[in-house]
Motif scaffolding. Structure first.
Motif, PDB file in Angstrom:
ATOM      1  N   GLU A 169      62.989  42.745  77.167  1.00  0.00           N
ATOM      2  CA  GLU A 169      62.398  43.126  75.891  1.00  0.00           C
ATOM      3  C   GLU A 169      61.512  42.018  75.321  1.00  0.00           C
ATOM      4  O   GLU A 169      60.439  42.275  74.798  1.00  0.00           O
ATOM      5  CB  GLU A 169      63.487  43.510  74.891  1.00  0.00           C
ATOM      6  CG  GLU A 169      63.843  44.974  75.019  1.00  0.00           C
ATOM      7  CD  GLU A 169      65.059  45.383  74.226  1.00  0.00           C
ATOM      8  OE1 GLU A 169      65.431  44.656  73.298  1.00  0.00           O
ATOM      9  OE2 GLU A 169      65.630  46.442  74.549  1.00  0.00           O
ATOM     10  N   THR A 170      61.977  40.771  75.445  1.00  0.00           N
ATOM     11  CA  THR A 170      61.187  39.640  74.951  1.00  0.00           C
ATOM     12  C   THR A 170      59.825  39.602  75.640  1.00  0.00           C
ATOM     13  O   THR A 170      58.795  39.450  74.992  1.00  0.00           O
ATOM     14  CB  THR A 170      61.934  38.327  75.227  1.00  0.00           C
ATOM     15  OG1 THR A 170      63.155  38.350  74.503  1.00  0.00           O
ATOM     16  CG2 THR A 170      61.119  37.118  74.803  1.00  0.00           C
ATOM     17  N   ARG A 171      59.844  39.748  76.953  1.00  0.00           N
ATOM     18  CA  ARG A 171      58.580  39.681  77.699  1.00  0.00           C
ATOM     19  C   ARG A 171      57.658  40.837  77.344  1.00  0.00           C
ATOM     20  O   ARG A 171      56.458  40.672  77.189  1.00  0.00           O
ATOM     21  CB  ARG A 171      58.864  39.640  79.197  1.00  0.00           C
ATOM     22  CG  ARG A 171      59.448  38.300  79.629  1.00  0.00           C
ATOM     23  CD  ARG A 171      60.115  38.401  80.994  1.00  0.00           C
ATOM     24  NE  ARG A 171      60.687  37.141  81.418  1.00  0.00           N
ATOM     25  CZ  ARG A 171      61.865  36.676  81.035  1.00  0.00           C
ATOM     26  NH1 ARG A 171      62.606  37.364  80.185  1.00  0.00           N
ATOM     27  NH2 ARG A 171      62.316  35.518  81.481  1.00  0.00           N
TER      28      ARG A 171
ATOM     29  N   GLU B 107      57.646  42.575  74.555  1.00  0.00           N
ATOM     30  CA  GLU B 107      57.172  42.402  73.183  1.00  0.00           C
ATOM     31  C   GLU B 107      56.011  41.404  73.159  1.00  0.00           C
ATOM     32  O   GLU B 107      54.980  41.656  72.531  1.00  0.00           O
ATOM     33  CB  GLU B 107      58.329  41.890  72.335  1.00  0.00           C
ATOM     34  CG  GLU B 107      58.190  42.159  70.859  1.00  0.00           C
ATOM     35  CD  GLU B 107      59.250  41.414  70.067  1.00  0.00           C
ATOM     36  OE1 GLU B 107      60.449  41.630  70.334  1.00  0.00           O
ATOM     37  OE2 GLU B 107      58.874  40.600  69.208  1.00  0.00           O
ATOM     38  N   ALA B 108      56.176  40.295  73.883  1.00  0.00           N
ATOM     39  CA  ALA B 108      55.110  39.292  73.908  1.00  0.00           C
ATOM     40  C   ALA B 108      53.856  39.848  74.578  1.00  0.00           C
ATOM     41  O   ALA B 108      52.736  39.571  74.156  1.00  0.00           O
ATOM     42  CB  ALA B 108      55.588  38.046  74.644  1.00  0.00           C
ATOM     43  N   PHE B 109      54.062  40.660  75.603  1.00  0.00           N
ATOM     44  CA  PHE B 109      52.922  41.245  76.312  1.00  0.00           C
ATOM     45  C   PHE B 109      52.150  42.193  75.388  1.00  0.00           C
ATOM     46  O   PHE B 109      50.918  42.183  75.356  1.00  0.00           O
ATOM     47  CB  PHE B 109      53.424  41.980  77.562  1.00  0.00           C
ATOM     48  CG  PHE B 109      52.340  42.408  78.509  1.00  0.00           C
ATOM     49  CD1 PHE B 109      51.499  41.467  79.083  1.00  0.00           C
ATOM     50  CD2 PHE B 109      52.175  43.742  78.847  1.00  0.00           C
ATOM     51  CE1 PHE B 109      50.505  41.858  79.966  1.00  0.00           C
ATOM     52  CE2 PHE B 109      51.187  44.140  79.736  1.00  0.00           C
ATOM     53  CZ  PHE B 109      50.350  43.196  80.299  1.00  0.00           C
TER      54      PHE B 109
ATOM     55  N   ASP C 105      52.089  42.021  72.126  1.00  0.00           N
ATOM     56  CA  ASP C 105      51.392  41.161  71.149  1.00  0.00           C
ATOM     57  C   ASP C 105      50.073  40.670  71.727  1.00  0.00           C
ATOM     58  O   ASP C 105      49.034  40.676  71.071  1.00  0.00           O
ATOM     59  CB  ASP C 105      52.248  39.935  70.805  1.00  0.00           C
ATOM     60  CG  ASP C 105      53.310  40.266  69.758  1.00  0.00           C
ATOM     61  OD1 ASP C 105      53.252  41.383  69.217  1.00  0.00           O
ATOM     62  OD2 ASP C 105      54.171  39.410  69.501  1.00  0.00           O
TER      63      ASP C 105
END
Lengths: 370, 320
Positions: A341-343, A345-347, A349
């Motif tokens: 999820e972190t990756r 979300e950053a992608f 963004d």
């Protein structure tokens, strides 16, 4: 009635359930794979086998424990290990003392004669005529096509939904409706009902979702448990996703024919070999997504999957040449949902900012032609 | 009252709290060990931050980041909850506006972020392996009996760093023990360890990325002079370590909160008093279907304040 089961791959289980039942068997429908399924598979699979292998093995163990007597599955085509997975599954299960029949269907073009022999042996058990069988297949196919269509509709709706989760619950309702439909007429009616249902999800049309293409190995692409619900997660972040593989398309182009010439041609300057699995397609599809104006591409690669490793090392160049951001995610039983999820979300963004920047530039007419 | 912005980064190893002014000036920054108790760490961080702040400060916005961002966000009432990649990029851009490459090594993850003209264009995070992160250095320093603060300086003294297998922490450790038993001195082993970590980072995380200067190195490990030197050697470039390198995630979260509140006025921040409340996290397995999701409930003084974890959305209806 003989108890028959099959592998669980995304939502296709509804189509296969119908196929098996209409052939006159009792279907042991595999449950959605869960962490317990995976644990079971990991326990008996070779350590460095890929996660699809382990999950499918876990599913087979679950259905055999529920009394399945026959497993019908598809074989992979090499040169990657997937070509031998059916055989290896069988061997592991037999060593564990399970007694069952297994039919591994390789794509007919790799050998028409064995394909028909196997099919005849299965049909013999059912006392179905070939003609009746064709009707059974046609209806199962219609259901599979409908499921693919509805899934795409849901992913195209989700980023617009006003109430988070509304699309997913509508889609889950659709699955129940589709499951109940059996005759051609009923399937067509179910299709209408489900389309209505998804269309009636309240939408905010003002939003401008990003578009992300998802490429990679077929099983992690199709099975939401494997890819940690990537399409739902991205959808709720405001992204329309498109997969490079939907089961019915793939069957027409790659199982019943020799793959889309297109994709191989497109991939050719970067990868001119069929490296097995979906490696070459992952490269070709990424280029295609770039050409079709997608904002980004996510590659899903099972850990230790050779074809995807090959693709992964080529994708940075494709990404530069075609100016499309690519995020590669490696998936195995150790993969945590939070990390993915972190990756993602950053992608997302990154893609949003990139779009804003590109729009600002084109507004300022600094880059004519954009 | 002076409007200020709070940023909290809850990571696996450390929990950092930063308060900035409207212009982005850092008023207070705090680096605490999480010790596997994120709720405790957040409360303690808030308590200490409040004590360190001048009286005329009013928190006008709050943001959280890091692996514990959702949890921390629920506790403090965050206006924005962001992933650590975006937060790190935002902070770095403020400290070094021209930055094109960010190397970040934290407790249990390491990442590389590529920016061009101030916009993130690519990033990568370690996926299947944690070799080459701060926790590993921590452990090895403890094993060698060297305080982690001195680890880097010792590495700088190394003349002939030994080659250590850096692919996997466990094998790196056996290899190190082997090198010790062969009679290599501690400086060279420590130096070799720094090089192995950097090699592993560049070959795994940074694989295929175009590393252009200015290069900013941040995260807790940036305090280590040995690793800094190893990066400079491997990349043949100057390595910039920003002032607030250890708390860049929290700084980024504070900056993001400031930008968010500017667009959406009014903060959800519950105030520093939340550090007085009693928080409980409980989990259970939903038996609704074969997915068997693990549902987490966060309670404040017995009151349910947040819940997550279901795949179907069944349990996400809190507060509706």
């Amino acid at each position: 009635m003989k108890k028959v089961s099959f592998a669980h791959m995304g939502y296709s289980y509804l189509g296969f359930k119908q196929l098996v039942e209409d052939m006159g068997f009792e279907a042991i429908v595999p449950a959605n794979p869960s962490p317990a399924t995976l644990d079971l598979g990991v326990q008996y699979a070779p350590e460095f086998a890929c996660i699809p292998f382990k999950t499918v093995l876990g599913t087979y163990l679950e259905v055999l424990n529920r009394g399945a007597e026959m497993i019908i599955t598809s074989g992979g085509v090499g040169p990657c290990r997937a070509g031998l997975y059916g055989l290896l599954h069988e061997k592991i299960l037999r060593n564990l003392g399970y007694n069952f029949e297994i039919f591994i269907f390789d794509p007919p073009l790799t050998g028409l004669v064995p394909f028909f022999w196997k099919l005849r042996r299965v049909l013999k058990e059912t006392r179905l005529s070939w003609l009746a069988f064709i009707d059974v297949v046609r209806r199962a196919w219609a259901k599979l096509k409908l499921l693919d269509e509805l899934e795409q509709m849901a992913t195209a709706t989700r980023p617009y939904e006003i109430k988070r989760g509304a699309t997913t619950s509508a889609f889950n309702q659709c699955l129940e409706i589709v499951d109940r439909a059996r005759s051609s007429k009923e399937i067509a009616a179910a299709g209408e009902e489900c389309r209505q249902l998804l269309q009636s999800v309240p939408r905010d049309e003002e939003r401008r979702p990003l578009r992300i293409g998802i490429v990679g190995e077929i099983y992690v692409l199709l099975e939401p448990f494997m890819n940690l619900d990537i399409e739902k997660t991205l959808g709720e972040m405001g992204v329309i996703t498109n997969r490079s593989i939907y089961l019915t398309n793939y069957t027409t182009t790659d199982v019943l024919a020799h793959g889309t010439e297109d994709i191989r041609q497109i991939a050719h300057p970067y990868l001119n070999q069929f490296v097995g699995g979906h490696g070459q397609s992952s490269v070709g599809e990424t280029i295609l997504y770039a050409r079709n104006g997608f904002d980004g591409v996510v590659q899903l690669a099972p850990f230790t999957c050779i074809p995807e490793i090959v693709a992964k090392s080529i994708l940075p160049r494709v990404s530069r040449d075609f100016n499309i951001p690519v995020l590669s995610l490696t998936i195995d039983e150790q993969t945590g949902r939070a990390g993915v999820e972190t990756r993602l979300e950053a992608f997302v963004d990154l893609l949003r900012q990139r779009r804003e920047q590109m729009e600002a530039r084109s507004n300022a007419a600094l880059l004519p032609g954009y | 009252m002076q409007p200020c912005y709070l940023g909290i980064d809850v990571g696996s190893v450390s929990t950092n709290v930063v308060v900035i002014t409207a212009t982005g000036e850092v008023l207070s920054s705090l680096y605490l060990r999480t010790h596997g108790q994120p709720i405790q760490a957040v409360k303690e961080g808030l308590r200490q931050t409040k004590a360190a702040l001048p009286g005329d400060v009013e928190i006008a916005g709050a943001g959280t980041t890091g692996s514990g961002r959702t949890l921390a966000g629920a506790i403090i009432g965050a206006d924005i909850i962001k992933n650590e990649i975006t937060a790190h990029a935002v902070a770095s851009r403020q400290e070094v506006p021209e930055v094109q490459t960010i190397l970040e090594i934290g407790g249990q993850d390491s990442k590389i972020i590529i920016l061009r003209q101030g916009v993130v264009t690519d990033f990568a995070m370690n996926t299947v392996c944690a070799a080459g992160t701060g926790s590993f250095l921590d452990q090895q320093a403890a094993r060698l009996g060297i305080p982690i603060e001195h680890f880097g300086d010792l590495a700088l003294k190394s003349r002939n760093p030994v080659r250590i297998a850096g692919r996997c922490t466990v094998f790196a450790e056996s290899d190190m023990i082997h090198k010790q038993q062969m009679g290599h001195n501690t400086e060279d082993i420590v130096g070799g360890l720094c090089e192995a970590l950097v090699r592993n980072y560049l070959n795994n995380v940074a694989k295929g990325k175009e590393i252009l200067p200015p290069i900013v190195f941040q995260g807790g490990v940036a305090a280590n002079a040995g690793i800094r030197a190893a990066f400079a050697r491997a990349l043949q470039q100057e390595i910039i370590v920003p002032r607030h390198f250890a708390v860049m995630g929290a700084l980024g979260a504070a900056l993001l909160a400031r930008n968010y509140v500017a667009k959406h006025p009014g903060t959800k921040f519950k105030g520093f008093e939340v550090s007085e409340e009693d928080y409980q996290a409980r989990s259970f397995i939903c038996q609704g279907c074969s997915n068997l999701c693990e549902i987490v409930n966060i309670e404040a003084d017995g009151q349910l304040i947040a819940r997550w974890g279901s795949r179907c959305g069944k349990w996400d209806t809190l507060g509706e």
